[in-house]
Write a protein that holds these residues in place. Structure first.
Motif, mmCIF file in Angstrom:
data_model
loop_
_atom_site.group_PDB
_atom_site.id
_atom_site.type_symbol
_atom_site.label_atom_id
_atom_site.label_comp_id
_atom_site.label_asym_id
_atom_site.label_seq_id
_atom_site.Cartn_x
_atom_site.Cartn_y
_atom_site.Cartn_z
ATOM 1 N N THR A 202 -49.120 -1.075 -14.865
ATOM 2 C CA THR A 202 -50.103 -0.178 -14.249
ATOM 3 C C THR A 202 -51.375 -0.943 -13.893
ATOM 4 O OG1 THR A 202 -50.969 0.484 -16.422
ATOM 5 C CG2 THR A 202 -49.212 1.840 -15.461
ATOM 6 N N TYR A 203 -52.044 -0.446 -12.849
ATOM 7 C CA TYR A 203 -53.249 -1.100 -12.323
ATOM 8 C C TYR A 203 -54.282 -0.052 -11.936
ATOM 9 C CZ TYR A 203 -49.994 -4.971 -12.059
ATOM 10 O OH TYR A 203 -49.072 -5.935 -12.382
ATOM 11 N N ASP A 204 -55.535 -0.473 -11.937
ATOM 12 C CA ASP A 204 -56.607 0.448 -11.547
ATOM 13 C C ASP A 204 -56.514 0.816 -10.073
ATOM 14 O OD1 ASP A 204 -57.691 0.512 -14.093
ATOM 15 O OD2 ASP A 204 -59.011 -1.204 -13.711
ATOM 16 N N ASP A 205 -56.131 -0.159 -9.246
ATOM 17 C CA ASP A 205 -56.044 0.087 -7.817
ATOM 18 C C ASP A 205 -55.194 -1.010 -7.178
ATOM 19 O OD1 ASP A 205 -57.783 -2.127 -7.798
ATOM 20 O OD2 ASP A 205 -59.565 -0.865 -7.602
ATOM 21 N N VAL A 206 -54.963 -0.894 -5.881
ATOM 22 C CA VAL A 206 -54.141 -1.869 -5.174
ATOM 23 C C VAL A 206 -54.769 -3.266 -5.185
ATOM 24 C CG1 VAL A 206 -53.122 -2.480 -2.946
ATOM 25 C CG2 VAL A 206 -53.019 -0.118 -3.751
ATOM 26 N N PRO A 207 -56.095 -3.403 -4.978
ATOM 27 C CA PRO A 207 -56.679 -4.749 -5.052
ATOM 28 C C PRO A 207 -56.429 -5.437 -6.394
ATOM 29 C CG PRO A 207 -58.210 -3.284 -3.956
ATOM 30 C CD PRO A 207 -57.089 -2.425 -4.480
ATOM 31 N N ALA A 208 -56.424 -4.674 -7.489
ATOM 32 C CA ALA A 208 -56.155 -5.280 -8.806
ATOM 33 C C ALA A 208 -54.736 -5.816 -8.870
ATOM 34 C CB ALA A 208 -56.383 -4.240 -9.900
ATOM 35 N N LEU A 209 -53.783 -5.076 -8.307
ATOM 36 C CA LEU A 209 -52.399 -5.553 -8.253
ATOM 37 C C LEU A 209 -52.308 -6.816 -7.403
ATOM 38 C CD1 LEU A 209 -49.323 -5.462 -8.495
ATOM 39 C CD2 LEU A 209 -49.313 -3.653 -6.759
ATOM 40 N N MET A 210 -52.971 -6.820 -6.265
ATOM 41 C CA MET A 210 -52.914 -7.979 -5.374
ATOM 42 C C MET A 210 -53.547 -9.210 -6.022
ATOM 43 S SD MET A 210 -51.308 -6.726 -2.803
ATOM 44 C CE MET A 210 -51.533 -7.884 -1.448
ATOM 45 N N ARG A 211 -54.610 -9.013 -6.770
ATOM 46 C CA ARG A 211 -55.252 -10.145 -7.463
ATOM 47 C C ARG A 211 -54.315 -10.744 -8.499
ATOM 48 N NH1 ARG A 211 -59.857 -6.754 -7.160
ATOM 49 N NH2 ARG A 211 -59.498 -5.993 -9.281
ATOM 50 N N GLU A 212 -53.579 -9.887 -9.214
ATOM 51 C CA GLU A 212 -52.656 -10.414 -10.214
ATOM 52 C C GLU A 212 -51.514 -11.180 -9.551
ATOM 53 O OE1 GLU A 212 -49.558 -8.359 -13.151
ATOM 54 O OE2 GLU A 212 -51.635 -8.282 -13.887
ATOM 55 N N LEU A 213 -50.994 -10.657 -8.452
ATOM 56 C CA LEU A 213 -49.930 -11.367 -7.744
ATOM 57 C C LEU A 213 -50.397 -12.750 -7.303
ATOM 58 C CD1 LEU A 213 -48.449 -8.487 -5.554
ATOM 59 C CD2 LEU A 213 -47.463 -9.491 -7.614
ATOM 60 N N LYS A 214 -51.618 -12.834 -6.823
ATOM 61 C CA LYS A 214 -52.163 -14.126 -6.404
ATOM 62 C C LYS A 214 -52.336 -15.050 -7.609
ATOM 63 C CE LYS A 214 -55.999 -16.233 -3.840
ATOM 64 N NZ LYS A 214 -57.279 -15.974 -3.105
#
Length: 295
Positions: A202-214
């Motif tokens: 789970t993530y706070d928002d889409v940018p948080a998910l994208m940051r983790e993927l990076k």
């Protein structure tokens, strides 16, 4: 086989993520621990050579060196900065070798490895049967392969959200468990056992998910991806499409399907399989030659 992935992009992404990978890769570490449990199938056998393919910063490599202190344990990764990070795990008391190479072209001798361990690396390679054929080549007869990869339900929410923003691929394709098992069989592995887990992060928002993927190097490496930055409008559309999935706890879910496999290299003399067919390999010395008597 069509070329799906940009190998140079994959190498660059993981090179950039080397310093941040371990802190962000909680799922990869959990999967690695579960995969290491498959090593118990060796019972009391003590391998001489162990190869960790796609080792990253080599935490699993270090664990296997601790498990088998007398074995030669090798960390192999495509990204050199990952192997620089791996030095932190290879202390003088339990050193292991580090090799920078492509998992699809292993620079090892035939029949030289007892165990191949590969955790969440194979999803970045195009031709799985060819990769597994390479694994079989370097494994000794009766050697053990344990590996994991991501399945097609991985990041399905992100894929669907971006599909409503534009037609370009934003998430890598992942093979289903049946295709993964077929690739093992095509390469000639014996007694494969496959399993799967479905994790929800789970993530706070889409940018948080994208940051983790990076941070873990898992950026979009599809060759026909959009090569320009995702515009604000398209990104906003994807965020809006993802938003209805927000849970009661205020978090956005992200699915990760993990496929596990273990298989054994065949006994000596077993035919090599190419394109699903057995191809006999007979040394010249084993072929009887009938010579005509001279007049």
């Amino acid at each position: 086989m069509p070329v799906l992935f940009d190998a140079k992009h994959v190498r660059r992404a993981f090179a950039r993520a080397a310093s941040s990978y371990h802190a962000a890769a909680a799922l990869q570490q959990e999967v690695g621990k579960r995969l290491q449990e498959s090593l118990d199938y060796l019972d009391n056998r003590q391998p001489q050579v162990v190869l960790d393919v796609g080792s990253g910063p080599a935490h699993a490599t270090a664990a296997m060196k601790k498990r088998w202190p007398k074995a030669q344990v090798i960390a192999l990764d495509l990204a050199l900065p990952m192997l620089v990070e791996a030095r932190k795990q290879a202390g003088w008391w339990r050193p292991f070798a580090r090799v920078c190479a492509d998992a699809g072209a292993l620079p090892l001798a035939d029949n030289s490895v007892d165990v191949i361990f590969s955790n969440l690396c194979l999803q970045w390679l195009d031709d799985l049967p060819a990769v597994f054929a390479g694994f079989r080549r370097v494994l000794k007869p009766g050697g053990l392969l344990v590996c994991s990869t991501f399945g097609p339900e991985t990041l399905v929410e992100l894929r669907d959200a971006f599909s409503q923003a534009d037609d370009a691929p934003h998430v890598s394709p992942f093979v289903p468990i049946a295709q993964f098992g077929d690739a093992l069989m095509m390469a000639g592995f014996r007694d494969p056992v496959l399993d799967r887990d479905l994790f929800t992060l789970t993530y706070d928002d889409v940018p948080a998910l994208m940051r983790e993927l990076k941070a873990i190097g898992a950026t979009n490496a599809v060759r026909n991806r959009r090569h320009t930055l995702t515009g604000r409008g398209r990104f906003a559309a994807a965020r809006s499409a993802y938003e209805p999935l927000r849970r009661a706890d205020g978090k956005l879910p992200s699915s990760w399907e993990v496929i596990y496999a273990q298989a054994w290299a065949p006994a000596p003399g077993a035919p090599i399989r190419e394109q699903g067919h057995d191809v006999a390999a007979v040394p010249l010395s084993a072929i009887p030659i009938r010579r005509k008597p001279r007049d």
